[in-house]
Design a protein around this motif. Structure first.
Motif, PDB file in Angstrom:
ATOM      1  N   ILE A   1       0.818  -1.217   0.000  1.00 24.18           N
ATOM      2  CA  ILE A   1       0.000   0.000   0.000  1.00 24.18           C
ATOM      3  C   ILE A   1       0.852   1.267   0.000  1.00 24.18           C
ATOM      4  CG2 ILE A   1      -2.002  -1.061   1.095  1.00 24.18           C
ATOM      5  CD1 ILE A   1      -1.102   0.099   3.755  1.00 24.18           C
ATOM      6  N   GLY A   2       2.134   1.177   0.313  1.00 24.18           N
ATOM      7  CA  GLY A   2       2.936   2.391   0.321  1.00 24.18           C
ATOM      8  C   GLY A   2       4.389   2.130   0.676  1.00 24.18           C
ATOM      9  N   LYS A   3       5.203   3.135   0.396  1.00 23.41           N
ATOM     10  CA  LYS A   3       6.625   3.046   0.722  1.00 23.41           C
ATOM     11  C   LYS A   3       7.128   4.443   1.091  1.00 23.41           C
ATOM     12  CE  LYS A   3      10.989   1.155  -0.973  1.00 23.41           C
ATOM     13  NZ  LYS A   3      11.670   0.462  -2.092  1.00 23.41           N
ATOM     14  N   GLY A   4       7.830   4.528   2.210  1.00 22.69           N
ATOM     15  CA  GLY A   4       8.329   5.835   2.647  1.00 22.69           C
ATOM     16  C   GLY A   4       7.210   6.810   2.946  1.00 22.69           C
ATOM     17  N   ASN A   5       6.090   6.297   3.441  1.00 23.92           N
ATOM     18  CA  ASN A   5       4.927   7.120   3.779  1.00 23.92           C
ATOM     19  C   ASN A   5       4.340   7.835   2.557  1.00 23.92           C
ATOM     20  OD1 ASN A   5       3.106   7.828   5.822  1.00 23.92           O
ATOM     21  ND2 ASN A   5       4.095   9.795   6.193  1.00 23.92           N
ATOM     22  N   LYS A   6       4.482   7.190   1.376  1.00 21.75           N
ATOM     23  CA  LYS A   6       3.935   7.747   0.133  1.00 21.75           C
ATOM     24  C   LYS A   6       3.279   6.650  -0.664  1.00 21.75           C
ATOM     25  CE  LYS A   6       7.374  11.457  -0.337  1.00 21.75           C
ATOM     26  NZ  LYS A   6       8.435  12.037  -1.208  1.00 21.75           N
ATOM     27  N   LEU A   7       2.324   7.048  -1.558  1.00 21.46           N
ATOM     28  CA  LEU A   7       1.703   6.091  -2.464  1.00 21.46           C
ATOM     29  C   LEU A   7       2.716   5.650  -3.522  1.00 21.46           C
ATOM     30  CD1 LEU A   7      -1.794   7.747  -3.045  1.00 21.46           C
ATOM     31  CD2 LEU A   7      -1.307   5.715  -1.673  1.00 21.46           C
ATOM     32  N   ILE A   8       2.581   4.428  -3.971  1.00 21.98           N
ATOM     33  CA  ILE A   8       3.523   3.900  -4.962  1.00 21.98           C
ATOM     34  C   ILE A   8       3.062   4.243  -6.376  1.00 21.98           C
ATOM     35  CG2 ILE A   8       4.724   1.794  -5.720  1.00 21.98           C
ATOM     36  CD1 ILE A   8       3.986   0.556  -3.023  1.00 21.98           C
ATOM     37  N   TRP A   9       1.801   4.504  -6.549  1.00 23.35           N
ATOM     38  CA  TRP A   9       1.216   4.765  -7.858  1.00 23.35           C
ATOM     39  C   TRP A   9       0.344   6.015  -7.814  1.00 23.35           C
ATOM     40  CZ3 TRP A   9       0.414   0.143  -5.177  1.00 23.35           C
ATOM     41  CH2 TRP A   9      -0.706   0.166  -4.327  1.00 23.35           C
ATOM     42  N   HIS A  10      -0.061   6.451  -8.993  1.00 26.07           N
ATOM     43  CA  HIS A  10      -0.996   7.570  -9.092  1.00 26.07           C
ATOM     44  C   HIS A  10      -2.088   7.162 -10.070  1.00 26.07           C
ATOM     45  CE1 HIS A  10      -2.429  11.747  -9.077  1.00 26.07           C
ATOM     46  NE2 HIS A  10      -2.677  11.542 -10.367  1.00 26.07           N
ATOM     47  N   LEU A  11      -3.262   6.874  -9.542  1.00 25.03           N
ATOM     48  CA  LEU A  11      -4.392   6.464 -10.363  1.00 25.03           C
ATOM     49  C   LEU A  11      -5.495   7.511 -10.205  1.00 25.03           C
ATOM     50  CD1 LEU A  11      -4.441   2.680  -9.383  1.00 25.03           C
ATOM     51  CD2 LEU A  11      -3.436   3.707 -11.438  1.00 25.03           C
ATOM     52  N   SER A  12      -5.757   8.240 -11.245  1.00 28.45           N
ATOM     53  CA  SER A  12      -6.683   9.365 -11.190  1.00 28.45           C
ATOM     54  C   SER A  12      -8.076   8.942 -10.752  1.00 28.45           C
ATOM     55  CB  SER A  12      -6.744  10.052 -12.561  1.00 28.45           C
ATOM     56  OG  SER A  12      -7.669  11.117 -12.534  1.00 28.45           O
ATOM     57  N   ASP A  13      -8.588   7.863 -11.353  1.00 25.80           N
ATOM     58  CA  ASP A  13      -9.941   7.424 -11.012  1.00 25.80           C
ATOM     59  C   ASP A  13     -10.036   6.929  -9.566  1.00 25.80           C
ATOM     60  OD1 ASP A  13     -10.728   8.111 -13.510  1.00 25.80           O
ATOM     61  OD2 ASP A  13     -11.141   6.076 -14.218  1.00 25.80           O
ATOM     62  N   ASP A  14      -8.945   6.362  -9.065  1.00 31.37           N
ATOM     63  CA  ASP A  14      -8.932   5.894  -7.674  1.00 31.37           C
ATOM     64  C   ASP A  14      -9.036   7.085  -6.710  1.00 31.37           C
ATOM     65  OD1 ASP A  14      -8.483   4.187  -5.378  1.00 31.37           O
ATOM     66  OD2 ASP A  14      -6.444   4.990  -5.347  1.00 31.37           O
ATOM     67  N   LEU A  15      -8.311   8.157  -7.027  1.00 32.05           N
ATOM     68  CA  LEU A  15      -8.373   9.357  -6.177  1.00 32.05           C
ATOM     69  C   LEU A  15      -9.769   9.982  -6.217  1.00 32.05           C
ATOM     70  CD1 LEU A  15      -4.924  10.965  -7.062  1.00 32.05           C
ATOM     71  CD2 LEU A  15      -5.523   9.630  -5.036  1.00 32.05           C
ATOM     72  N   LYS A  16     -10.381   9.975  -7.407  1.00 34.01           N
ATOM     73  CA  LYS A  16     -11.738  10.509  -7.530  1.00 34.01           C
ATOM     74  C   LYS A  16     -12.734   9.679  -6.719  1.00 34.01           C
ATOM     75  CE  LYS A  16     -11.040  12.506 -12.133  1.00 34.01           C
ATOM     76  NZ  LYS A  16     -11.422  12.387 -13.575  1.00 34.01           N
ATOM     77  N   ARG A  17     -12.545   8.349  -6.762  1.00 31.43           N
ATOM     78  CA  ARG A  17     -13.440   7.456  -5.998  1.00 31.43           C
ATOM     79  C   ARG A  17     -13.265   7.672  -4.496  1.00 31.43           C
ATOM     80  NH1 ARG A  17     -13.096   1.789  -4.253  1.00 31.43           N
ATOM     81  NH2 ARG A  17     -15.179   0.848  -4.264  1.00 31.43           N
ATOM     82  N   PHE A  18     -12.035   7.826  -4.061  1.00 32.70           N
ATOM     83  CA  PHE A  18     -11.760   8.080  -2.645  1.00 32.70           C
ATOM     84  C   PHE A  18     -12.461   9.377  -2.198  1.00 32.70           C
ATOM     85  CE2 PHE A  18      -9.339  10.255   0.649  1.00 32.70           C
ATOM     86  CZ  PHE A  18      -9.200   9.268   1.621  1.00 32.70           C
ATOM     87  N   LYS A  19     -12.325  10.411  -3.013  1.00 36.03           N
ATOM     88  CA  LYS A  19     -12.958  11.692  -2.688  1.00 36.03           C
ATOM     89  C   LYS A  19     -14.470  11.564  -2.646  1.00 36.03           C
ATOM     90  CE  LYS A  19     -13.321  16.503  -4.230  1.00 36.03           C
ATOM     91  NZ  LYS A  19     -12.884  17.500  -5.243  1.00 36.03           N
ATOM     92  N   SER A  20     -15.056  10.860  -3.617  1.00 29.75           N
ATOM     93  CA  SER A  20     -16.508  10.724  -3.707  1.00 29.75           C
ATOM     94  C   SER A  20     -17.075   9.951  -2.514  1.00 29.75           C
ATOM     95  CB  SER A  20     -16.878  10.014  -5.009  1.00 29.75           C
ATOM     96  OG  SER A  20     -18.254   9.746  -5.070  1.00 29.75           O
ATOM     97  N   LEU A  21     -16.378   8.878  -2.100  1.00 25.79           N
ATOM     98  CA  LEU A  21     -16.890   8.045  -1.018  1.00 25.79           C
ATOM     99  C   LEU A  21     -16.735   8.706   0.352  1.00 25.79           C
ATOM    100  CD1 LEU A  21     -15.661   4.491  -2.136  1.00 25.79           C
ATOM    101  CD2 LEU A  21     -18.002   5.358  -2.157  1.00 25.79           C
ATOM    102  N   THR A  22     -15.620   9.372   0.563  1.00 23.95           N
ATOM    103  CA  THR A  22     -15.336   9.923   1.895  1.00 23.95           C
ATOM    104  C   THR A  22     -15.859  11.344   2.093  1.00 23.95           C
ATOM    105  OG1 THR A  22     -13.162  10.765   1.203  1.00 23.95           O
ATOM    106  CG2 THR A  22     -13.263   8.511   2.091  1.00 23.95           C
ATOM    107  N   ASN A  23     -16.311  11.979   1.040  1.00 25.97           N
ATOM    108  CA  ASN A  23     -16.751  13.373   1.132  1.00 25.97           C
ATOM    109  C   ASN A  23     -17.883  13.526   2.156  1.00 25.97           C
ATOM    110  OD1 ASN A  23     -16.607  16.131   0.200  1.00 25.97           O
ATOM    111  ND2 ASN A  23     -18.574  15.784  -0.806  1.00 25.97           N
ATOM    112  N   GLY A  24     -17.690  14.444   3.102  1.00 24.95           N
ATOM    113  CA  GLY A  24     -18.703  14.707   4.117  1.00 24.95           C
ATOM    114  C   GLY A  24     -18.676  13.762   5.297  1.00 24.95           C
TER     115      GLY A  24
END
Length: 310
Positions: A163-186
């Motif tokens: 899930i991560g290395k050096g306290n950072k994400l290993i990848w950058h997936l645009s749709d994954d970030l959008k999904r995270f924002k949509s689900l956790t918003n509010g």
């Protein structure tokens, strides 16, 4: 018949008697004060009348000017007046005062007993109400449609659970970030200290609950600091769907408490220093699976998976 009704006194007879006598006492003292002022003015007037105006200057008693006897007589009446006010207690004698005090004490005692009885009755009603409310809460919790907070884990993990290395994400997936924002918003998002520190700043429109063992750890205004996952869940109890967002140790602790897992499974293996726990399919049931191909915005294939506790 058609006249105005007489007002009904709002105080009892004993208290009214006490007030009336107290008013008489005050009036008596005021009259004594007026008497004293009149005595001073009158004495001065008598002296001036005799010595300045010459009134009765030839009239003497035992070779003493008459105004001296007039002033002494007036002084006698003043002392007699004062004696009546402060010594004989014409309006409020000691026996009367004692009687009134005893009446008031008895009245107050009766009122105290009445208040005590009222408090006992009120406490009984409160206790009955609390028992009722507790029973009602238990019944409501047993209802199938009762709303309950559903703790959800949200994570992006590789095939080897990296899930991560050096306290950072290993990848950058645009749709994954959008999904995270949509689900956790509010919603409340619960995380460990290192995960929180990986953000440039707190995420908008979300309540951050940060878990840290450090008592003096400083967080920005609006961020809730707790010292255990249990306390974090309690801090988010008003939210119907709080989210656990990392890191690895917090995920491990949350696996036995969560009701749901939202995972973005990246179809690749990576070298990492933080891993997501294995999902035990005897406990978790996959309820949704949406596959995404690799494209110009995504370097890896991935799937949005949803697991719910069986």
């Amino acid at each position: 018949m058609f006249g105005k009704k007489k007002p009904i006194p709002q105080i009892d007879k004993e208290q009214l008697e006490l007030i009336e006598n107290a008013q008489k006492r005050i009036k008596q003292k005021k009259l004594l004060y007026v008497h004293f002022v009149l005595f001073l003015i009158g004495a001065l007037f008598l002296i001036l009348a005799n010595t300045v105006l010459g009134i009765g200057e030839d009239f003497k008693i035992f070779e003493i000017n008459w105004f001296v006897f007039a002033i002494l007589l007036w002084l006698f009446f003043f002392f007699y007046h004062a004696f009546n006010v402060f010594i004989s207690h014409k309006f409020m004698g000691k026996a009367w005062e004692k009687q009134q005090l005893e009446k008031l004490v008895a009245k107050q005692q009766a009122r105290i007993e009445k208040l005590k009885a009222g408090f006992v009755k009120e406490e009984t009603l409160i206790a009955q109400s609390e028992v009722y409310n507790e029973s009602t809460t238990k019944i409501e919790n047993l209802k199938p449609n009762a709303k309950k907070s559903k703790l959800t884990i949200i994570v992006a993990a590789a095939e080897n659970d990296a899930i991560g290395k050096g306290n950072k994400l290993i990848w950058h997936l645009s749709d994954d970030l959008k999904r995270f924002k949509s689900l956790t918003n509010g919603h409340h998002i619960i995380m460990g200290r290192k995960t929180f520190e990986s953000f440039p700043k707190p995420l908008p429109n979300r309540t951050h609950v940060v878990i840290s063992r450090q008592d003096n750890y400083k967080v920005p205004d609006g961020v809730i600091l707790v010292h255990s996952l249990k306390d974090a869940i309690d801090a988010a109890k008003t939210d119907l769907q709080p989210f656990i967002i990392g890191g690895g140790e917090i995920y491990k602790q949350a696996m036995n408490l969560a009701d749901k897992i939202e995972i973005t499974r990246v179809h690749e293996n990576f070298d990492a220093d933080a891993y997501f726990p294995k999902i035990d399919t005897s406990i978790w049931k996959e309820t949704s699976n949406v596959f995404h191909k690799k494209d110009e915005n995504h370097d890896y294939e991935f799937s949005f998976l949803t697991y719910e506790r069986k």
